[in-house]
Write an enzyme that holds these catalytic residues in place. Structure first.
Site, mmCIF file in Angstrom:
data_model
loop_
_atom_site.group_PDB
_atom_site.id
_atom_site.type_symbol
_atom_site.label_atom_id
_atom_site.label_comp_id
_atom_site.label_asym_id
_atom_site.label_seq_id
_atom_site.Cartn_x
_atom_site.Cartn_y
_atom_site.Cartn_z
ATOM 1 N N CYS A 123 -10.683 0.115 3.642
ATOM 2 C CA CYS A 123 -9.253 -0.027 3.381
ATOM 3 C C CYS A 123 -8.691 1.363 3.104
ATOM 4 O O CYS A 123 -9.356 2.168 2.434
ATOM 5 C CB CYS A 123 -9.074 -0.927 2.163
ATOM 6 S SG CYS A 123 -7.372 -1.132 1.628
ATOM 7 N N LEU A 124 -7.489 1.639 3.598
ATOM 8 C CA LEU A 124 -6.909 2.975 3.375
ATOM 9 C C LEU A 124 -6.674 3.246 1.881
ATOM 10 O O LEU A 124 -6.578 4.398 1.474
ATOM 11 C CB LEU A 124 -5.612 3.147 4.164
ATOM 12 C CG LEU A 124 -5.768 3.208 5.693
ATOM 13 C CD1 LEU A 124 -4.404 3.319 6.358
ATOM 14 C CD2 LEU A 124 -6.672 4.354 6.124
ATOM 15 N N HIS A 143 -3.382 -8.406 1.075
ATOM 16 C CA HIS A 143 -2.638 -7.381 0.331
ATOM 17 C C HIS A 143 -1.313 -7.935 -0.202
ATOM 18 O O HIS A 143 -0.843 -7.527 -1.253
ATOM 19 C CB HIS A 143 -2.327 -6.173 1.231
ATOM 20 C CG HIS A 143 -3.425 -5.152 1.286
ATOM 21 N ND1 HIS A 143 -3.877 -4.478 0.168
ATOM 22 C CD2 HIS A 143 -4.142 -4.659 2.323
ATOM 23 C CE1 HIS A 143 -4.833 -3.618 0.525
ATOM 24 N NE2 HIS A 143 -5.017 -3.720 1.829
ATOM 25 N N GLN A 161 0.814 -1.222 0.000
ATOM 26 C CA GLN A 161 0.000 0.000 0.000
ATOM 27 C C GLN A 161 0.846 1.271 0.000
ATOM 28 O O GLN A 161 0.352 2.340 -0.324
ATOM 29 C CB GLN A 161 -0.951 0.020 1.207
ATOM 30 C CG GLN A 161 -2.041 -1.031 1.120
ATOM 31 C CD GLN A 161 -2.952 -0.957 2.317
ATOM 32 O OE1 GLN A 161 -2.661 -1.511 3.365
ATOM 33 N NE2 GLN A 161 -4.065 -0.241 2.176
ATOM 34 N N HIS A 170 -7.329 -9.360 6.099
ATOM 35 C CA HIS A 170 -7.332 -8.233 5.158
ATOM 36 C C HIS A 170 -5.905 -7.859 4.744
ATOM 37 O O HIS A 170 -5.604 -7.738 3.553
ATOM 38 C CB HIS A 170 -8.044 -7.042 5.813
ATOM 39 C CG HIS A 170 -8.083 -5.806 4.977
ATOM 40 N ND1 HIS A 170 -9.260 -5.238 4.545
ATOM 41 C CD2 HIS A 170 -7.093 -5.020 4.488
ATOM 42 C CE1 HIS A 170 -8.970 -4.162 3.819
ATOM 43 N NE2 HIS A 170 -7.659 -4.004 3.782
ATOM 44 N N GLU A 171 -5.021 -7.716 5.733
ATOM 45 C CA GLU A 171 -3.645 -7.293 5.435
ATOM 46 C C GLU A 171 -2.868 -8.404 4.737
ATOM 47 O O GLU A 171 -2.081 -8.148 3.824
ATOM 48 C CB GLU A 171 -2.919 -6.851 6.710
ATOM 49 C CG GLU A 171 -3.564 -5.699 7.466
ATOM 50 C CD GLU A 171 -3.901 -4.492 6.610
ATOM 51 O OE1 GLU A 171 -3.232 -4.257 5.588
ATOM 52 O OE2 GLU A 171 -4.868 -3.784 6.946
HETATM 53 ZN ZN ZN Z 1 -6.389 -2.649 2.925
#
Ligand code: ZN
Length: 187
Positions: free
Chosen positions: A93-94, A141, A51, A137-138
């Site tokens: 999510c950012l 990624h 990210q 979630h992470e």
């Molecule tokens: Zn995320």
């Protein structure tokens, strides 16, 4: 260290699989600090290296809430080694500012990872708690998987993305998840 720019949905880096870390060098500890600095600045619960444009298998989580303070955690080369149960919850999510949609997740996960000192640890997160969901979630990624790939309603998810001026759902990335579906139908 530094607050980095968080890549938004649509940036190809977010879809690339990340590489294993071979040694927890200064480069990695600096990366971890950047992840924390950026995550706290953006008020996030977790942040993964891709990210901020680094395709390495590293993420950080701070799943503290007012009533449940927790230590900030670092996960290097994580592997989810056990998973069970199913839950549907709203997620964001950012990399998708302001966009939230319901997604399927396992309720309980056990993860094995290295901490910032290069020590291996095992962690169990249960009952669909914030930590359990953040780990999934992470971890996604790191494989180029995004939360919208787990959405329960692609049309609703598409509407939300459109509303927040984000690119549409990647249809070929949508996950079918029959095991989670079966578990959800049992409940
Ligand atoms: Zn995320």
């Amino acid at each position: 260290m530094a607050v980095k720019k968080v890549l938004k949905y649509g940036e190809p880096t977010l879809r690339e699989p990340s590489k294993e870390v071979h040694k927890v060098s200064r480069k990695i500890t600096d990366l971890v600090q950047d992840l924390f600095d950026t995550m706290y600045t953006c008020n996030g619960v977790g942040l993964a290296a891709p990210q901020i444009g680094v395709n390495l298998r590293v993420f950080v989580i701070d799943a503290s809430t007012k009533n449940n303070p927790m230590k900030p955690m670092v996960f290097i080369n994580p592997k989810i080694i056990k998973k069970s149960g199913a839950i549907i919850e709203d997620e964001g999510c950012l990399s998708f500012p302001e966009a939230y949609t319901p997604v399927r997740r396992y309720k309980n996960v056990t993860v094995k990872a290295m901490d910032v000192n290069g020590r291996t640890f095992l962690l169990e997160a249960k009952d669909g708690c914030l930590l359990a969901r953040a780990i999934q979630h992470e971890n996604d990624h790191l494989d180029g998987v995004l939360f919208i790939d787990h959405c329960t309603n692609r049309f609703e998810a598409d509407e939300i993305l459109k509303k927040h001026k984000l690119p549409p759902i990647d249809e070929d990335k949508l996950l079918s998840e029959p095991d989670l579906e079966a578990e959800l139908n049992n409940d």
